[in-house]
Every structure is written in structure tokens, then in C-alpha cells.
Design a protein around this motif. Sequence first.
Motif, mmCIF file in Angstrom:
data_model
loop_
_atom_site.group_PDB
_atom_site.id
_atom_site.type_symbol
_atom_site.label_atom_id
_atom_site.label_comp_id
_atom_site.label_asym_id
_atom_site.label_seq_id
_atom_site.Cartn_x
_atom_site.Cartn_y
_atom_site.Cartn_z
ATOM 1 N N GLY A 240 -22.229 24.633 13.280
ATOM 2 C CA GLY A 240 -21.125 24.612 12.333
ATOM 3 C C GLY A 240 -20.787 23.253 11.756
ATOM 4 O O GLY A 240 -19.962 23.147 10.864
ATOM 5 N N SER A 241 -21.408 22.189 12.244
ATOM 6 C CA SER A 241 -21.057 20.855 11.755
ATOM 7 C C SER A 241 -21.811 20.522 10.476
ATOM 8 O O SER A 241 -22.769 21.189 10.109
ATOM 9 C CB SER A 241 -21.312 19.790 12.822
ATOM 10 N N TYR A 242 -21.360 19.471 9.813
ATOM 11 C CA TYR A 242 -21.970 19.035 8.561
ATOM 12 C C TYR A 242 -23.092 18.041 8.838
ATOM 13 O O TYR A 242 -23.210 17.502 9.922
ATOM 14 C CB TYR A 242 -20.905 18.407 7.653
ATOM 15 N N PRO B 108 -26.339 9.082 13.580
ATOM 16 C CA PRO B 108 -27.072 10.354 13.509
ATOM 17 C C PRO B 108 -26.102 11.534 13.534
ATOM 18 O O PRO B 108 -25.002 11.435 14.060
ATOM 19 C CB PRO B 108 -27.949 10.331 14.753
ATOM 20 N N SER B 109 -26.522 12.628 12.973
ATOM 21 C CA SER B 109 -25.751 13.863 13.049
ATOM 22 C C SER B 109 -26.040 14.518 14.394
ATOM 23 O O SER B 109 -27.184 14.556 14.839
ATOM 24 C CB SER B 109 -26.157 14.813 11.919
ATOM 25 N N ALA B 110 -25.006 15.012 15.037
ATOM 26 C CA ALA B 110 -25.191 15.699 16.319
ATOM 27 C C ALA B 110 -25.848 17.059 16.125
ATOM 28 O O ALA B 110 -26.317 17.656 17.077
ATOM 29 C CB ALA B 110 -23.859 15.866 17.027
ATOM 30 N N ARG C 203 -13.792 18.605 15.877
ATOM 31 C CA ARG C 203 -14.226 19.844 16.525
ATOM 32 C C ARG C 203 -14.305 19.599 18.035
ATOM 33 O O ARG C 203 -14.712 18.524 18.465
ATOM 34 C CB ARG C 203 -15.610 20.272 16.030
ATOM 35 N N VAL C 204 -13.967 20.610 18.817
ATOM 36 C CA VAL C 204 -14.124 20.560 20.273
ATOM 37 C C VAL C 204 -15.059 21.695 20.667
ATOM 38 O O VAL C 204 -14.864 22.848 20.272
ATOM 39 C CB VAL C 204 -12.774 20.685 21.006
ATOM 40 N N LEU D 121 -15.837 16.256 22.119
ATOM 41 C CA LEU D 121 -15.098 16.043 20.877
ATOM 42 C C LEU D 121 -16.098 15.514 19.860
ATOM 43 O O LEU D 121 -16.751 14.495 20.102
ATOM 44 C CB LEU D 121 -13.960 15.040 21.059
ATOM 45 N N LEU D 122 -16.212 16.195 18.725
ATOM 46 C CA LEU D 122 -17.083 15.768 17.638
ATOM 47 C C LEU D 122 -16.187 15.269 16.507
ATOM 48 O O LEU D 122 -15.321 16.001 16.029
ATOM 49 C CB LEU D 122 -17.948 16.939 17.154
ATOM 50 N N ILE D 123 -16.394 14.019 16.111
ATOM 51 C CA ILE D 123 -15.667 13.433 14.989
ATOM 52 C C ILE D 123 -16.662 13.314 13.850
ATOM 53 O O ILE D 123 -17.692 12.655 13.982
ATOM 54 C CB ILE D 123 -15.105 12.043 15.343
ATOM 55 N N GLU D 124 -16.356 13.989 12.748
ATOM 56 C CA GLU D 124 -17.236 13.927 11.595
ATOM 57 C C GLU D 124 -16.404 13.903 10.329
ATOM 58 O O GLU D 124 -15.189 14.053 10.372
ATOM 59 C CB GLU D 124 -18.213 15.105 11.585
ATOM 60 N N GLY D 125 -17.085 13.719 9.234
ATOM 61 C CA GLY D 125 -16.416 13.758 7.947
ATOM 62 C C GLY D 125 -16.751 15.029 7.216
ATOM 63 O O GLY D 125 -17.758 15.677 7.485
ATOM 64 N N TYR D 126 -15.871 15.381 6.290
ATOM 65 C CA TYR D 126 -16.146 16.532 5.453
ATOM 66 C C TYR D 126 -17.125 16.076 4.386
ATOM 67 O O TYR D 126 -16.751 15.606 3.328
ATOM 68 C CB TYR D 126 -14.845 17.061 4.851
#
Length: 163
Positions: free
Chosen positions: A42-44, A36-38, A75-76, A111-116
Motif C-alpha cells: 500500500g505504500s508509495y 530507498p522505498s520500503a 503508516r503502522v 512505523l513507515l514515514i513516507e511522502g504522498y
Amino acid sequence: PSPPPQSPPPPSPPPSSPSTDILCGRTVTGSTVEAPSAQAPGSYAAGDAVYQFYISQGGRVTFNSCGSAFDTYLRVYTEGFGDQVASCDDCGPCNTHAVLDAELNVGIYILLIEGYYTEGTYTVTVECDSAILNYAPPSVPPSPPPPLAPPPPPSLPQPPLRP
């Protein structure tokens, strides 16, 4: 006869629950594929991995995603996705993977780890300079017990009994 009514679509998955297995000198691995997306500011809209941690002594923390298999964006945020305090996309020596250096004060962070705009398997190594990173903040000390009830007033002397 009319067709039966259709069921409503299933609800959206809840935002990622933070994991707490991130410490200085450790590497975390996982996948954002179909996660799931958090829905953090600003996140994708792609799947995310979320790690919560506590800084008990401020300093520099480096999050290195060079070993990941997709274009990572790190992102933090402050606790609860309050404010984004650091972010990194394609920074560092490994092309489309991120190496995020963040100067963090004492506090709880995510800490958010996501992809572009993409998902994949990630490997993120955490290194600390002078910062101390812990799983969770120390527990709040217990409250002092309530004050004791005042003692009963002293009893007055009784006059002697007469015969």
C-alpha cells in the motif's frame, strides 16, 4: 569492431532497514530524500523512513509529523510489514502533515514515514497514553538445560576371591 558489452544496471537498493530509536515522549528526525522505498503493501514509490518498535503494554500511541517539511503519510504495520493496522494522510490539525492516533496491542510494529508521492525532511513526535513502547521485545528466556544422563546401573557385588 563491435562496441564492448554494456554492464547490467546496478541492483535496486534493499528496502530500508528498520531503525529502533523511537520511544514515547521522543522526537525522531531525518530525511526520505533519495532513501530507498520500503516497498511495503500500500505504500508509495517514494523514499521511506522505517522504525521498528515493541508495545509491551497496549494502548493509544500518537505519531505527529506536523514539524515535517513535506506532505507526510504515516503508516503502522505489524512486524515484517505483515498487516497495515493504522494509516494517516492529511489528518490532524496541520494541513498536509499527519497526526496518526493508533490503538496498538502488545506486539512488534513498524512505523513507515513516507511522502504522498514526494520526499523531504521529517520530524515525528511520539506520545503514548497508556501504551508502553520499547525498543525491542524482551529476550526469550534461555531453554532449560537438557536432562542429565541417567546414572550408571549399580554394580553387582562380586563374589569373594578364593585362595
